[in-house]
Design a protein around this motif. Structure first.
Motif, short mmCIF file in Angstrom:
data_model
loop_
_atom_site.label_atom_id
_atom_site.label_comp_id
_atom_site.label_asym_id
_atom_site.label_seq_id
_atom_site.Cartn_x
_atom_site.Cartn_y
_atom_site.Cartn_z
N PHE B 33 0.85 -1.19 0.00
CA PHE B 33 0.00 0.00 0.00
C PHE B 33 0.89 1.24 0.00
O PHE B 33 2.10 1.15 -0.03
N ALA B 34 0.24 2.40 0.08
CA ALA B 34 1.00 3.64 0.08
C ALA B 34 1.74 3.84 1.40
O ALA B 34 2.67 4.64 1.49
N GLY B 124 -11.15 6.34 6.92
CA GLY B 124 -11.78 5.04 6.67
C GLY B 124 -10.72 3.96 6.52
O GLY B 124 -9.57 4.25 6.18
N ASP B 125 -11.14 2.69 6.76
CA ASP B 125 -10.18 1.59 6.75
C ASP B 125 -9.78 1.14 5.35
O ASP B 125 -8.74 0.55 5.15
N GLY B 126 -10.67 1.38 4.40
CA GLY B 126 -10.41 0.84 3.06
C GLY B 126 -9.74 1.85 2.16
O GLY B 126 -10.34 2.37 1.22
N ILE B 130 -3.38 7.37 -1.42
CA ILE B 130 -3.07 8.52 -0.57
C ILE B 130 -2.22 9.47 -1.39
O ILE B 130 -1.16 9.10 -1.87
N GLU B 131 -2.70 10.69 -1.58
CA GLU B 131 -1.91 11.70 -2.28
C GLU B 131 -1.44 12.72 -1.26
O GLU B 131 -2.21 13.16 -0.43
N SER B 132 -0.16 13.10 -1.35
CA SER B 132 0.33 14.16 -0.47
C SER B 132 -0.14 15.50 -1.01
O SER B 132 -0.09 15.73 -2.21
N THR B 133 -0.61 16.36 -0.12
CA THR B 133 -0.99 17.72 -0.52
C THR B 133 -0.12 18.69 0.28
O THR B 133 0.69 18.25 1.10
N VAL B 139 -7.14 11.42 0.73
CA VAL B 139 -7.25 9.97 0.80
C VAL B 139 -8.51 9.48 0.10
O VAL B 139 -9.61 9.95 0.39
N THR B 140 -8.34 8.55 -0.82
CA THR B 140 -9.53 7.94 -1.45
C THR B 140 -9.72 6.55 -0.88
O THR B 140 -8.77 5.86 -0.56
N THR B 141 -10.99 6.16 -0.76
CA THR B 141 -11.29 4.84 -0.21
C THR B 141 -12.05 4.02 -1.24
O THR B 141 -12.45 4.53 -2.29
N ILE B 142 -12.22 2.73 -0.91
CA ILE B 142 -12.91 1.83 -1.84
C ILE B 142 -14.43 1.91 -1.69
O ILE B 142 -15.15 1.22 -2.38
N TYR B 143 -14.91 2.77 -0.79
CA TYR B 143 -16.35 2.78 -0.52
C TYR B 143 -17.14 3.71 -1.41
O TYR B 143 -18.31 3.97 -1.16
N ASP B 144 -16.47 4.32 -2.40
CA ASP B 144 -17.17 5.25 -3.28
C ASP B 144 -17.49 6.58 -2.63
O ASP B 144 -18.22 7.38 -3.19
N ASP B 145 -17.00 6.80 -1.42
CA ASP B 145 -17.21 8.10 -0.79
C ASP B 145 -16.26 9.10 -1.45
O ASP B 145 -15.33 8.72 -2.13
N ALA B 146 -16.52 10.40 -1.24
CA ALA B 146 -15.63 11.41 -1.79
C ALA B 146 -14.27 11.33 -1.08
O ALA B 146 -14.19 10.88 0.05
N PRO B 147 -13.19 11.76 -1.76
CA PRO B 147 -11.87 11.74 -1.12
C PRO B 147 -11.89 12.56 0.17
O PRO B 147 -12.60 13.56 0.26
N VAL B 148 -11.15 12.11 1.16
CA VAL B 148 -11.12 12.81 2.45
C VAL B 148 -9.82 13.60 2.54
O VAL B 148 -8.74 13.07 2.28
N GLU B 149 -9.95 14.88 2.85
CA GLU B 149 -8.75 15.70 3.05
C GLU B 149 -8.36 15.64 4.51
O GLU B 149 -9.18 15.90 5.39
N VAL B 150 -7.13 15.26 4.75
CA VAL B 150 -6.68 15.12 6.14
C VAL B 150 -5.49 16.04 6.36
O VAL B 150 -4.57 16.08 5.55
N LYS B 151 -5.53 16.79 7.46
CA LYS B 151 -4.40 17.66 7.78
C LYS B 151 -3.24 16.82 8.31
O LYS B 151 -3.43 15.97 9.19
#
Ligand code: SF4
Ligand code: SF4
Ligand code: SF4
Ligand code: SF4
Lengths: 341, 330
Positions: B33-34, B124-126, B130-133, B139-151
């Motif tokens: 994984f990343a 999320g676990d799935g 992961i892209e660095s910003t 972070v994109t997940t396998i659940y079809d949710d929108a990407p999550v921006e994490v600080k």
């Protein structure tokens, strides 16, 4: 199939707990989950994997087997085991349910381990389908369907309802006791859920990992592989992977000197440890490379060899997320199977 | 988040390998994984180009591997060290655990490393990518949710959130700019525990340690734990124990370990990073560090090669036992 509104979940737990102790995943107050004895106020935590697997229920990390008491020149041998009471485990994932089958083959084959058998006979298992699997999950490789988990009762959870389906006689008896809190519904009500799960499973990064190259008759092919040195290079020999694994089954039997006798107990052991299977002549595996090889050969080759091709890994992913150096069975499988990217 | 690029490290190591100046390179290898980076010894520049990584998930401290890996090599081993890793490096040298001549130490500036567990708790676990910003991760997940921006700051490893120093205290060569020793808040949590009554404190530690599964990861990763045979593994020691059967045994392992590394622990944070049960082991070590500072004057293990820890050194100014109690009473 029975159905119950989530608003009645506490009543349901209460009812189960009336006839048998109920255990379910709850917070460990440190970001993880641990199977906890239910009591009023204990909240079910719908996490994917508990840190410790539910194998603890049947094969605890340590248990006293017998006691020897010295009286003059006589030694009295006491059977100190306690008869297990009936209990129910709620929320067991499909992978962990499968792990019980792996353990059963070891402990319930002749000679039967009566300590294990005692607990196993008293348990009712309610499994739980996985709506949000993790990237580390690879149960499908072992033919496990996370959308149709086994167990005495299978459960599915939506935003508002809990669905329950009995698979065994024990399960049916339990559901009969809950009939006042649940209503009958058609099996097809969970079909959309199952389809959703199966679609997500297809997107798992480890989906498609193949076991074709492993199993019976592969000892010669892999035993002397030069890859073991590279794969085990960073392994700390810590044993985390074995202790969080639902299918690791090795133990040590030891005597504790109480001053007036001896308590004989057993505790989990790890093939990753330097004194594992230490005998009078010393240890049979003197390097970490050999110890590391043992763990993976056992899961992927030796165990299937002796158990009709069944693997002793269920793809739960615990070793993937917990190994301090991120080395694990998937990396081993990909490297040995020539699938390494 | 890291300021120095992977390629800078890679080219440095590849050039030295190709020129035969070093025989092998100790670095971080790519995973599935990343984020699942594995410490690895690279022997060719091709291997490096294929699998070497330097990213926000290189939390693992490579210093301890020098003890075993240098023994296997005839020539030199190039090792990459973050600031905190250089303290362990010095401490291991002080204890004569490896030969300095066999190592070429390359210091790498560090902006803090991410904790995958914290990241997963937010995203999320799935995780599928992961892209660095600029400020952290997308972070994109396998659940079809929108990407999550994490600080980035929200998912730092504990050791990085309370980093004591961005300065490298040992190296042969530094890539990028040198940092400084920081004013960290690392003793805040210790103070909170000190303020508890002894009953509360006992309950706190009992609660934490009761989760221990005695997997020994904390010990085995610790650069201060380099005994050839640990008493807890030695069937002849009388203290060998594979599983904590009582709360006394749970505590014994940790108390003995904390005492054994007191004055030698550099606070590299590896024990807490690897604990599968999230036990805050660093707090035990920091209590000792804080007490040593209070009773014997500021001392940072590993800051200087060859320094003598107050606990194994005698000076005429040392506190008498009764003064310790007086100071504690204050
Ligand atoms: S594979 Fe990982 S978890 Fe297992 S013993 Fe080695 S370092 Fe520990
Ligand atoms: S080997 Fe790893 S993935 Fe397989 S069952 Fe054990 S912990 Fe789970
Ligand atoms: S491995 Fe499969 S059954 Fe286990 S938690 Fe993941 S998705 Fe569920
Ligand atoms: S790493 Fe954690 S669980 Fe393992 S022995 Fe250390 S404190 Fe216990």
């Amino acid at each position: 199939m029975r159905k119950c509104s989530l608003s009645k979940l506490t009543d349901l737990f209460q009812k189960i707990n009336e006839s048998a102790s109920l255990y379910l995943p709850a917070t460990d107050n440190a970001g993880g989950a641990v199977y906890t004895k239910w009591a009023d106020g204990v909240e079910y935590l719908d996490v994917l994997n508990t840190v410790r697997s539910p194998k603890d229920f049947f094969f605890p990390q340590s248990e006293n087997l017998m006691e020897f008491k010295l009286k003059g020149k006589n030694i009295e041998i006491l059977d100190i085991r306690e008869e297990s009471e009936d209990f129910v485990i709620f929320g067991v994932r499909a992978c962990d349910v499968k792990s019980f089958e792996v353990l059963d083959r070891v402990f319930l084959s002749e000679p039967v381990d009566s300590y294990y058998q005692n607990r196993r006979a008293h348990a009712v298992i309610i499994s739980m389908a996985c709506m949000r699997p993790a990237d580390t999950c690879f149960c499908t490789a072992f033919g496990i369907d996370a959308a149709e988990p086994a167990g005495d009762v299978s459960a599915w959870k939506t935003e508002c309802d809990l669905y329950l389906k009995a698979n065994t006689e024990k399960g049916a008896q339990l559901l009969a006791k809950l009939s006042n809190l649940t209503e009958e519904c058609d099996d097809s009500e969970v079909s959309p859920l199952q389809e959703k799960i199966r679609n997500i499973m297809k997107k798992l990064p480890l989906e498609g990992i193949s076991l074709e190259n492993f199993g019976k008759g592969k000892t010669k092919e892999y035993f002397d592989s030069p890859l073991w040195t590279e794969l085990s290079e960073a392994c700390l020999g810590c044993g985390t992977c074995t202790f969080v694994c639902p299918t690791c089954q090795c133990y040590d039997i030891k005597d504790f000197d109480t001053g007036s006798g001896v308590i004989r107990y057993r505790c989990w052991d790890s093939c990753m440890y330097s004194d594992f299977t230490k005998m009078a002549h010393g240890n049979s595996r003197n390097t970490q490379v050999e110890r590391f090889r043992q763990r993976f050969m056992h899961k992927l080759v030796y165990y299937p060899e002796n158990n009709d091709g069944l693997f002793s890994c269920v793809g739960c992913g615990r070793c993937l997320s917990k190994c301090p150096i991120s080395m694990n069975i998937v990396k081993v499988m990909k490297a040995l199977g020539g699938e390494k990217k | 988040m890291q300021k120095v690029n992977r390629d800078v490290l890679l080219e440095k190591a590849a050039a030295m390998l190709d020129a035969g100046e070093v025989q092998a390179v100790l670095g971080w290898g790519a995973g599935e994984f990343a984020y699942d980076v594995t410490p690895r010894v690279f022997e060719t520049s091709d291997e490096l180009r294929a699998d070497f990584v330097w990213n926000d998930f290189c939390g693992a401290n490579l210093s301890k591997y020098l003890v075993s890996k240098t023994k296997k090599l005839e020539g030199k081993l190039l090792v990459f060290l973050k600031p905190c890793d250089t303290y362990s490096f010095n401490q291991l040298l002080t204890e004569h655990r490896f030969e300095r001549e066999k190592v070429y130490a390359v210091a790498v500036p560090c902006e803090g490393m991410a904790d995958v567990q914290k990241l997963k708790a937010l995203a999320g676990d799935g995780i599928s990518s992961i892209e660095s910003t600029d400020s952290g991760f997308s972070v994109t997940t396998i659940y079809d949710d929108a990407p999550v921006e994490v600080k980035g700051a929200d998912v730092l490893l504990e050791k990085c959130a309370n980093c004591k120093s961005r300065k490298h205290v040992a190296y042969d060569e530094l890539l990028g700019d040198e940092g400084e020793v920081l004013d960290s808040n690392r003793f805040d949590e210790v103070e909170r525990i000190e303020a508890m009554t002894s009953e509360e404190r006992f309950a706190f530690w009992q609660g934490e340690l009761s989760r221990c599964i005695r997997c020994n990861a904390c010990r085995d990763v610790c650069p201060a734990c380099t005994c050839e045979k640990c008493v807890f593994d030695n069937p002849n020691s009388g203290a060998e124990n594979k599983a904590p059967t009582t709360s006394f045994e749970e505590q014994m392992f940790h108390v003995i370990r904390a005492f054994h590394v007191a004055g030698r622990c550099t606070d590299c944070g590896e024990c807490s990073r690897v604990c599968p049960q999230n036990i805050p082991l660093h707090l035990l070590n920091r209590k000792f560090i804080k007490d040593i500072n209070t009773f014997y004057g500021e001392y940072q293990a590993g800051a200087e090669e060859g320094s003598r820890a107050p606990l194994v050194d005698y000076t005429l100014e040392d506190l008498e036992a009764e003064d310790v109690f007086k100071k504690e009473a204050e």
